[in-house]
Design a protein around this motif. Structure first.
Motif, PDB file in Angstrom:
ATOM      1  N   ALA A  58       0.815  -1.211   0.000  1.00 30.34           N
ATOM      2  CA  ALA A  58       0.000   0.000   0.000  1.00 30.34           C
ATOM      3  C   ALA A  58       0.852   1.266   0.000  1.00 30.34           C
ATOM      4  N   GLN A  59       0.458   2.184  -0.859  1.00 28.32           N
ATOM      5  CA  GLN A  59       1.112   3.485  -0.883  1.00 28.32           C
ATOM      6  C   GLN A  59       0.241   4.477  -0.112  1.00 28.32           C
ATOM      7  N   GLN A  60       0.876   5.273   0.708  1.00 30.30           N
ATOM      8  CA  GLN A  60       0.157   6.285   1.457  1.00 30.30           C
ATOM      9  C   GLN A  60       0.602   7.665   0.954  1.00 30.30           C
ATOM     10  N   GLU A  61      -0.339   8.562   0.810  1.00 23.29           N
ATOM     11  CA  GLU A  61      -0.028   9.931   0.405  1.00 23.29           C
ATOM     12  C   GLU A  61      -0.108  10.842   1.624  1.00 23.29           C
ATOM     13  N   GLU A  62       0.867  11.718   1.751  1.00 21.70           N
ATOM     14  CA  GLU A  62       0.863  12.714   2.819  1.00 21.70           C
ATOM     15  C   GLU A  62       1.200  14.073   2.227  1.00 21.70           C
ATOM     16  N   GLN A  63       0.483  15.079   2.679  1.00 21.97           N
ATOM     17  CA  GLN A  63       0.766  16.446   2.254  1.00 21.97           C
ATOM     18  C   GLN A  63       0.658  17.374   3.460  1.00 21.97           C
ATOM     19  N   LEU A  64       1.515  18.362   3.499  1.00 17.62           N
ATOM     20  CA  LEU A  64       1.533  19.340   4.582  1.00 17.62           C
ATOM     21  C   LEU A  64       1.091  20.702   4.065  1.00 17.62           C
ATOM     22  N   ARG A  65       0.445  21.449   4.934  1.00 17.71           N
ATOM     23  CA  ARG A  65       0.204  22.862   4.631  1.00 17.71           C
ATOM     24  C   ARG A  65       0.377  23.665   5.909  1.00 17.71           C
ATOM     25  N   HIS A  66       0.718  24.906   5.727  1.00 17.45           N
ATOM     26  CA  HIS A  66       0.955  25.779   6.880  1.00 17.45           C
ATOM     27  C   HIS A  66      -0.373  26.080   7.585  1.00 17.45           C
ATOM     28  N   ALA A  67      -0.327  26.159   8.904  1.00 13.24           N
ATOM     29  CA  ALA A  67      -1.502  26.493   9.710  1.00 13.24           C
ATOM     30  C   ALA A  67      -1.073  27.391  10.854  1.00 13.24           C
ATOM     31  N   LYS A  68      -1.978  28.212  11.340  1.00 15.16           N
ATOM     32  CA  LYS A  68      -1.683  29.064  12.476  1.00 15.16           C
ATOM     33  C   LYS A  68      -1.513  28.214  13.732  1.00 15.16           C
ATOM     34  N   GLU A  69      -0.725  28.705  14.641  1.00 13.95           N
ATOM     35  CA  GLU A  69      -0.539  28.006  15.905  1.00 13.95           C
ATOM     36  C   GLU A  69      -1.896  27.816  16.585  1.00 13.95           C
ATOM     37  N   GLY A  70      -2.142  26.590  17.044  1.00  9.09           N
ATOM     38  CA  GLY A  70      -3.416  26.270  17.680  1.00  9.09           C
ATOM     39  C   GLY A  70      -4.440  25.694  16.728  1.00  9.09           C
ATOM     40  N   THR A  71      -4.128  25.638  15.426  1.00  8.68           N
ATOM     41  CA  THR A  71      -5.068  25.071  14.446  1.00  8.68           C
ATOM     42  C   THR A  71      -4.477  23.839  13.757  1.00  8.68           C
ATOM     43  N   SER A 120      -8.789  18.574  14.580  1.00  6.87           N
ATOM     44  CA  SER A 120      -7.837  19.495  15.194  1.00  6.87           C
ATOM     45  C   SER A 120      -7.082  18.784  16.313  1.00  6.87           C
ATOM     46  N   LEU A 121      -5.751  18.748  16.213  1.00 11.25           N
ATOM     47  CA  LEU A 121      -4.912  18.080  17.207  1.00 11.25           C
ATOM     48  C   LEU A 121      -3.656  18.901  17.449  1.00 11.25           C
ATOM     49  N   LYS A 122      -3.162  18.853  18.661  1.00  9.28           N
ATOM     50  CA  LYS A 122      -1.922  19.555  18.960  1.00  9.28           C
ATOM     51  C   LYS A 122      -0.739  18.823  18.324  1.00  9.28           C
ATOM     52  N   PRO A 123       0.379  19.508  18.068  1.00  6.73           N
ATOM     53  CA  PRO A 123       1.554  18.835  17.505  1.00  6.73           C
ATOM     54  C   PRO A 123       1.958  17.635  18.360  1.00  6.73           C
ATOM     55  N   GLY A 124       2.402  16.580  17.688  1.00 11.01           N
ATOM     56  CA  GLY A 124       2.809  15.374  18.389  1.00 11.01           C
ATOM     57  C   GLY A 124       2.766  14.177  17.470  1.00 11.01           C
ATOM     58  N   GLN A 125       2.905  12.993  18.068  1.00  6.99           N
ATOM     59  CA  GLN A 125       2.931  11.749  17.301  1.00  6.99           C
ATOM     60  C   GLN A 125       1.651  10.963  17.565  1.00  6.99           C
ATOM     61  N   TYR A 126       1.090  10.427  16.469  1.00  7.98           N
ATOM     62  CA  TYR A 126      -0.225   9.780  16.547  1.00  7.98           C
ATOM     63  C   TYR A 126      -0.253   8.499  15.715  1.00  7.98           C
ATOM     64  N   ARG A 127      -1.243   7.667  16.037  1.00  8.14           N
ATOM     65  CA  ARG A 127      -1.512   6.467  15.253  1.00  8.14           C
ATOM     66  C   ARG A 127      -2.922   6.582  14.673  1.00  8.14           C
ATOM     67  N   ILE A 128      -3.037   6.390  13.360  1.00  7.67           N
ATOM     68  CA  ILE A 128      -4.319   6.449  12.661  1.00  7.67           C
ATOM     69  C   ILE A 128      -4.753   5.023  12.338  1.00  7.67           C
ATOM     70  N   GLU A 129      -5.999   4.687  12.663  1.00  6.52           N
ATOM     71  CA  GLU A 129      -6.568   3.410  12.259  1.00  6.52           C
ATOM     72  C   GLU A 129      -7.829   3.669  11.445  1.00  6.52           C
ATOM     73  N   THR A 142       3.279  12.085  12.335  1.00  7.60           N
ATOM     74  CA  THR A 142       3.728  13.157  13.225  1.00  7.60           C
ATOM     75  C   THR A 142       3.149  14.472  12.744  1.00  7.60           C
ATOM     76  N   ILE A 143       2.501  15.202  13.647  1.00  4.37           N
ATOM     77  CA  ILE A 143       1.994  16.543  13.336  1.00  4.37           C
ATOM     78  C   ILE A 143       3.016  17.554  13.843  1.00  4.37           C
ATOM     79  N   LEU A 144       3.543  18.339  12.944  1.00  7.22           N
ATOM     80  CA  LEU A 144       4.540  19.346  13.295  1.00  7.22           C
ATOM     81  C   LEU A 144       3.859  20.638  13.735  1.00  7.22           C
ATOM     82  N   PRO A 145       4.559  21.484  14.495  1.00 14.22           N
ATOM     83  CA  PRO A 145       3.980  22.771  14.874  1.00 14.22           C
ATOM     84  C   PRO A 145       3.617  23.601  13.652  1.00 14.22           C
ATOM     85  N   GLN A 146       2.500  24.277  13.715  1.00 18.47           N
ATOM     86  CA  GLN A 146       1.998  25.174  12.672  1.00 18.47           C
ATOM     87  C   GLN A 146       1.833  24.458  11.327  1.00 18.47           C
TER      88      GLN A 146
END
Length: 320
Positions: A58-71, A120-129, A142-146
């Motif tokens: 399985a191939q997984q796609e991931e994309q990042l976009r900038h967000a304001k702190e707290g979002t 909406s989640l704070k920055p950190g490491q998560y597991r998706i099922e 991993t969700i990075l800050p902003q």
């Protein structure tokens, strides 16, 4: 917004499985699309099984976009296969906090049954099922800050729709067949997936090898077929029982239903088979052989003995 989820939101058509043809000794597979199209297929010949290897992992796609702190957060969609459109039916999503140093995951932070999860989640490491039908896929992120992380999971899911029939007997006379589905894996025990699949019900499964067992609610026959489930494909399976049908009819009957019993006159590994009930005109699917049919009507007992042949329907009249 990443192109990944922008496309998902713009995709308006529901994702449905396209029917294909399958007989007990043959398989034809057709790719699934977001909208239903007419399926062109080659009818299988007797004793022909069309198979194929599973796609690449399985191939997984991931994309990042900038967000304001707290979002910060996650946006989740899923596909049946690498080439299919986004699933528009509800997917069961669960997200857990993850502690990589402890090699496990902690409390649940999200659960929803939606086609597109916007969390909406704070920055950190998560597991998706993600669970779709009887198929489950997991991924650590991993969700990075902003930032907001858009993830598309390739579930590697196909489907199966099973119909059971009796050789030579009109299918309008019976319907109550149930099916068990077992997962077959090399060097692993056979695993029961579900044991209550009704006629024509569509079941979504992870790609792989499966065994299907078919039984009729009123009857003593068992039919078995093996099938390969491929991602993005619906397999339509017809299982044919080599059996006969006995229809019981009663005369001199009161307002109450007649009590009836059917008993095989040949002993099997578990002794003689017997079935009782109170249906007014039961249709019973039986293996070829000799049987005793009995009924209690208005306090009187009536008995008949009959030999049933494969592919034949017989009417047994009790009460005179």
């Amino acid at each position: 917004m990443p192109r990944l989820l922008t496309c998902a939101r713009q995709h308006k058509q529901g994702h449905r499985l396209t029917p294909v043809a399958f007989i007990v000794c043959g398989v034809v597979a057709t790719a699934l699309n977001s909208s239903v199209t007419s399926a062109a297929f080659r009818a299988p010949s007797n004793n022909e099984i069309i198979t194929g290897s599973l796609p690449s992992p399985a191939q997984q796609e991931e994309q990042l976009r900038h967000a304001k702190e707290g979002t910060e957060g996650l946006e989740l969609v899923a596909r049946l296969s690498e080439t299919s459109s986004y699933i528009k039916r509800p997917v069961e999503w669960t997200v857990f906090e993850r502690d990589p140093q402890m090699a496990n995951f902690g409390k649940q932070v999200y659960h929803g049954v939606v086609s597109l999860a916007d969390i909406s989640l704070k920055p950190g490491q998560y597991r998706i099922e993600a669970k779709y039908g009887y198929a489950t896929t997991a991924k650590n992120v991993t969700i990075l800050p902003q930032t907001r992380l858009a993830v598309s999971l390739n579930l590697q899911v196909g489907g199966i729709r099973t119909l059971s029939k009796v050789f030579g007997v009109n299918a309008n006379n019976y319907a109550n067949a149930t099916h068990k589905i077992y997962r077959l894996q090399d060097n692993k025990p056979v695993k029961l997936i579900t044991d209550k699949v009704s006629q024509g019900e569509i079941i979504r499964l992870s790609a792989g090898e499966y065994k299907i067992e078919s039984r009729f609610e009123l009857g003593n026959t068992l039919a078995v077929a093996k099938v390969t489930i491929k991602p993005g494909i619906l397999t339509s399976l017809n299982i044919e029982h080599q059996a006969s049908m006995a229809r019981l009819q009663f005369v001199k009957q009161s307002q109450k239903e007649a009590k009836w019993t059917v008993t095989s006159l040949k002993s099997g590994p578990n002794g003689r088979w017997s079935k009782s009930g109170t249906s007014k005109t039961p249709n019973i699917i039986l293996a070829p052989g000799r049987y005793q049919f009995a009924a209690s009507i208005n306090g009187k007992k009536f008995i008949k003995t009959l030999t049933l042949e494969r592919g034949k329907a017989a009417t047994i009249l009790l009460g005179k």
